[in-house]
Motif scaffolding. Sequence first.
Motif, PDB file in Angstrom:
ATOM      1  N   ALA A 132     -24.568  -8.198  -1.861  1.00 22.08           N
ATOM      2  CA  ALA A 132     -25.432  -7.057  -2.181  1.00 22.08           C
ATOM      3  C   ALA A 132     -26.867  -7.315  -1.725  1.00 22.08           C
ATOM      4  O   ALA A 132     -27.535  -6.404  -1.220  1.00 22.08           O
ATOM      5  CB  ALA A 132     -25.402  -6.767  -3.678  1.00 22.08           C
ATOM      6  N   ILE A 133     -27.318  -8.540  -1.873  1.00 25.34           N
ATOM      7  CA  ILE A 133     -28.677  -8.888  -1.449  1.00 25.34           C
ATOM      8  C   ILE A 133     -28.789  -8.802   0.079  1.00 25.34           C
ATOM      9  O   ILE A 133     -29.759  -8.241   0.604  1.00 25.34           O
ATOM     10  CB  ILE A 133     -29.067 -10.281  -1.971  1.00 25.34           C
ATOM     11  CG1 ILE A 133     -29.175 -10.239  -3.503  1.00 25.34           C
ATOM     12  CG2 ILE A 133     -30.381 -10.753  -1.358  1.00 25.34           C
ATOM     13  CD1 ILE A 133     -29.210 -11.600  -4.167  1.00 25.34           C
ATOM     14  N   ARG A 134     -27.802  -9.340   0.788  1.00 21.14           N
ATOM     15  CA  ARG A 134     -27.794  -9.243   2.262  1.00 21.14           C
ATOM     16  C   ARG A 134     -27.772  -7.786   2.717  1.00 21.14           C
ATOM     17  O   ARG A 134     -28.483  -7.387   3.636  1.00 21.14           O
ATOM     18  CB  ARG A 134     -26.603 -10.000   2.846  1.00 21.14           C
ATOM     19  CG  ARG A 134     -26.785 -11.490   2.929  1.00 21.14           C
ATOM     20  CD  ARG A 134     -25.693 -12.151   3.779  1.00 21.14           C
ATOM     21  NE  ARG A 134     -24.340 -11.787   3.393  1.00 21.14           N
ATOM     22  CZ  ARG A 134     -23.625 -12.410   2.459  1.00 21.14           C
ATOM     23  NH1 ARG A 134     -24.124 -13.439   1.816  1.00 21.14           N
ATOM     24  NH2 ARG A 134     -22.397 -12.009   2.169  1.00 21.14           N
ATOM     25  N   SER A 135     -26.964  -6.985   2.063  1.00 19.76           N
ATOM     26  CA  SER A 135     -26.855  -5.568   2.402  1.00 19.76           C
ATOM     27  C   SER A 135     -28.187  -4.850   2.158  1.00 19.76           C
ATOM     28  O   SER A 135     -28.631  -4.047   2.989  1.00 19.76           O
ATOM     29  CB  SER A 135     -25.738  -4.932   1.575  1.00 19.76           C
ATOM     30  OG  SER A 135     -25.654  -3.560   1.803  1.00 19.76           O
ATOM     31  N   GLU A 136     -28.802  -5.122   1.051  1.00 21.81           N
ATOM     32  CA  GLU A 136     -30.095  -4.504   0.728  1.00 21.81           C
ATOM     33  C   GLU A 136     -31.163  -4.915   1.741  1.00 21.81           C
ATOM     34  O   GLU A 136     -31.948  -4.094   2.198  1.00 21.81           O
ATOM     35  CB  GLU A 136     -30.528  -4.890  -0.684  1.00 21.81           C
ATOM     36  CG  GLU A 136     -31.875  -4.340  -1.106  1.00 21.81           C
ATOM     37  CD  GLU A 136     -31.931  -2.832  -1.286  1.00 21.81           C
ATOM     38  OE1 GLU A 136     -33.045  -2.282  -1.328  1.00 21.81           O
ATOM     39  OE2 GLU A 136     -30.861  -2.192  -1.389  1.00 21.81           O
ATOM     40  N   ALA A 138     -30.691  -5.891   4.885  1.00 15.79           N
ATOM     41  CA  ALA A 138     -30.383  -5.234   6.154  1.00 15.79           C
ATOM     42  C   ALA A 138     -30.819  -3.769   6.124  1.00 15.79           C
ATOM     43  O   ALA A 138     -31.403  -3.263   7.096  1.00 15.79           O
ATOM     44  CB  ALA A 138     -28.889  -5.342   6.456  1.00 15.79           C
ATOM     45  N   TRP A 139     -30.557  -3.074   5.037  1.00 17.66           N
ATOM     46  CA  TRP A 139     -30.941  -1.672   4.898  1.00 17.66           C
ATOM     47  C   TRP A 139     -32.463  -1.522   4.949  1.00 17.66           C
ATOM     48  O   TRP A 139     -32.988  -0.652   5.641  1.00 17.66           O
ATOM     49  CB  TRP A 139     -30.382  -1.098   3.596  1.00 17.66           C
ATOM     50  CG  TRP A 139     -30.717   0.359   3.417  1.00 17.66           C
ATOM     51  CD1 TRP A 139     -30.041   1.423   3.941  1.00 17.66           C
ATOM     52  CD2 TRP A 139     -31.814   0.890   2.687  1.00 17.66           C
ATOM     53  NE1 TRP A 139     -30.657   2.595   3.561  1.00 17.66           N
ATOM     54  CE2 TRP A 139     -31.753   2.292   2.793  1.00 17.66           C
ATOM     55  CE3 TRP A 139     -32.842   0.329   1.943  1.00 17.66           C
ATOM     56  CZ2 TRP A 139     -32.679   3.135   2.193  1.00 17.66           C
ATOM     57  CZ3 TRP A 139     -33.771   1.167   1.340  1.00 17.66           C
ATOM     58  CH2 TRP A 139     -33.679   2.560   1.469  1.00 17.66           C
ATOM     59  N   ARG A 140     -33.164  -2.381   4.233  1.00 17.23           N
ATOM     60  CA  ARG A 140     -34.636  -2.313   4.249  1.00 17.23           C
ATOM     61  C   ARG A 140     -35.183  -2.633   5.636  1.00 17.23           C
ATOM     62  O   ARG A 140     -36.112  -1.970   6.103  1.00 17.23           O
ATOM     63  CB  ARG A 140     -35.227  -3.271   3.221  1.00 17.23           C
ATOM     64  CG  ARG A 140     -35.005  -2.817   1.795  1.00 17.23           C
ATOM     65  CD  ARG A 140     -35.764  -3.708   0.845  1.00 17.23           C
ATOM     66  NE  ARG A 140     -35.364  -3.502  -0.533  1.00 17.23           N
ATOM     67  CZ  ARG A 140     -35.971  -4.090  -1.558  1.00 17.23           C
ATOM     68  NH1 ARG A 140     -36.977  -4.921  -1.348  1.00 17.23           N
ATOM     69  NH2 ARG A 140     -35.554  -3.868  -2.780  1.00 17.23           N
ATOM     70  N   ASP A 141     -34.626  -3.654   6.281  1.00 15.67           N
ATOM     71  CA  ASP A 141     -35.073  -4.009   7.633  1.00 15.67           C
ATOM     72  C   ASP A 141     -34.838  -2.838   8.593  1.00 15.67           C
ATOM     73  O   ASP A 141     -35.718  -2.493   9.396  1.00 15.67           O
ATOM     74  CB  ASP A 141     -34.364  -5.261   8.136  1.00 15.67           C
ATOM     75  CG  ASP A 141     -34.824  -6.536   7.417  1.00 15.67           C
ATOM     76  OD1 ASP A 141     -35.841  -6.501   6.693  1.00 15.67           O
ATOM     77  OD2 ASP A 141     -34.127  -7.566   7.584  1.00 15.67           O
ATOM     78  N   ASP A 146     -40.394  -2.790   3.117  1.00 17.13           N
ATOM     79  CA  ASP A 146     -40.774  -4.133   2.684  1.00 17.13           C
ATOM     80  C   ASP A 146     -39.611  -4.786   1.933  1.00 17.13           C
ATOM     81  O   ASP A 146     -38.985  -4.170   1.071  1.00 17.13           O
ATOM     82  CB  ASP A 146     -42.006  -4.035   1.773  1.00 17.13           C
ATOM     83  CG  ASP A 146     -42.519  -5.388   1.333  1.00 17.13           C
ATOM     84  OD1 ASP A 146     -42.384  -6.362   2.107  1.00 17.13           O
ATOM     85  OD2 ASP A 146     -43.053  -5.476   0.214  1.00 17.13           O
ATOM     86  N   ASP A 147     -39.331  -6.027   2.263  1.00 11.49           N
ATOM     87  CA  ASP A 147     -38.264  -6.755   1.576  1.00 11.49           C
ATOM     88  C   ASP A 147     -38.794  -8.046   0.949  1.00 11.49           C
ATOM     89  O   ASP A 147     -38.028  -8.950   0.625  1.00 11.49           O
ATOM     90  CB  ASP A 147     -37.095  -7.045   2.515  1.00 11.49           C
ATOM     91  CG  ASP A 147     -37.462  -7.959   3.670  1.00 11.49           C
ATOM     92  OD1 ASP A 147     -38.615  -8.413   3.750  1.00 11.49           O
ATOM     93  OD2 ASP A 147     -36.577  -8.224   4.502  1.00 11.49           O
ATOM     94  N   THR A 148     -40.094  -8.106   0.738  1.00  9.86           N
ATOM     95  CA  THR A 148     -40.724  -9.309   0.196  1.00  9.86           C
ATOM     96  C   THR A 148     -40.121  -9.726  -1.141  1.00  9.86           C
ATOM     97  O   THR A 148     -39.910 -10.906  -1.390  1.00  9.86           O
ATOM     98  CB  THR A 148     -42.243  -9.085   0.029  1.00  9.86           C
ATOM     99  OG1 THR A 148     -42.783  -8.657   1.282  1.00  9.86           O
ATOM    100  CG2 THR A 148     -42.942 -10.347  -0.429  1.00  9.86           C
ATOM    101  N   ASN A 149     -39.826  -8.753  -1.996  1.00  7.98           N
ATOM    102  CA  ASN A 149     -39.306  -9.097  -3.320  1.00  7.98           C
ATOM    103  C   ASN A 149     -37.865  -9.625  -3.282  1.00  7.98           C
ATOM    104  O   ASN A 149     -37.355 -10.117  -4.284  1.00  7.98           O
ATOM    105  CB  ASN A 149     -39.434  -7.934  -4.298  1.00  7.98           C
ATOM    106  CG  ASN A 149     -38.584  -6.745  -3.922  1.00  7.98           C
ATOM    107  OD1 ASN A 149     -38.242  -6.545  -2.752  1.00  7.98           O
ATOM    108  ND2 ASN A 149     -38.254  -5.929  -4.902  1.00  7.98           N
TER     109      ASN A 149
END
Length: 158
Positions: A132-136, A138-141, A146-149
Amino acid sequence: MTTADQLQVILDGLEVGYERVGDGEFLVPLRGDNKLVTNMLLTVAESALIVEAFFMRRPDDNLDEVYAFLLRRNLRTFGVHFAVDKLGDIYLTGRLPLPAVNAADIDTLLGAVIAAADECFNPAISLGFAAAIRSEKAWRDKNGLDDTNLAPFLRPTE
């Protein structure tokens, strides 16, 4: 004075925010850096003070690795340990004999719960929800967001 009343005096003296939610039950929100809030329930039972704090829901990924990580962490905890309910959700639980209900031991117990929850949260989330973290991320990128958090939850190889 009942043990519940004694516990209330102790919590007041420690200046810990809490809510008395029932006869002999106290909900204590503990603030952390990684796990922002860990809600701990203290219940005065017949012969012990029961400690229960929700840590995280059942992991979606790497279940065995998450449980093994937390079991190893149990070797260093004081007064509480990680446990799993029948759904696979993870809690910190413990029991303190009623004669040990004093300010020093309650303060130590509060510290033990927040230390275990805060120190283990990011690694457990990283392992347990890796897909789920990898998917999130990729979606943000892809969307220029921003995916800093997410950084604390990304494993070194990601």
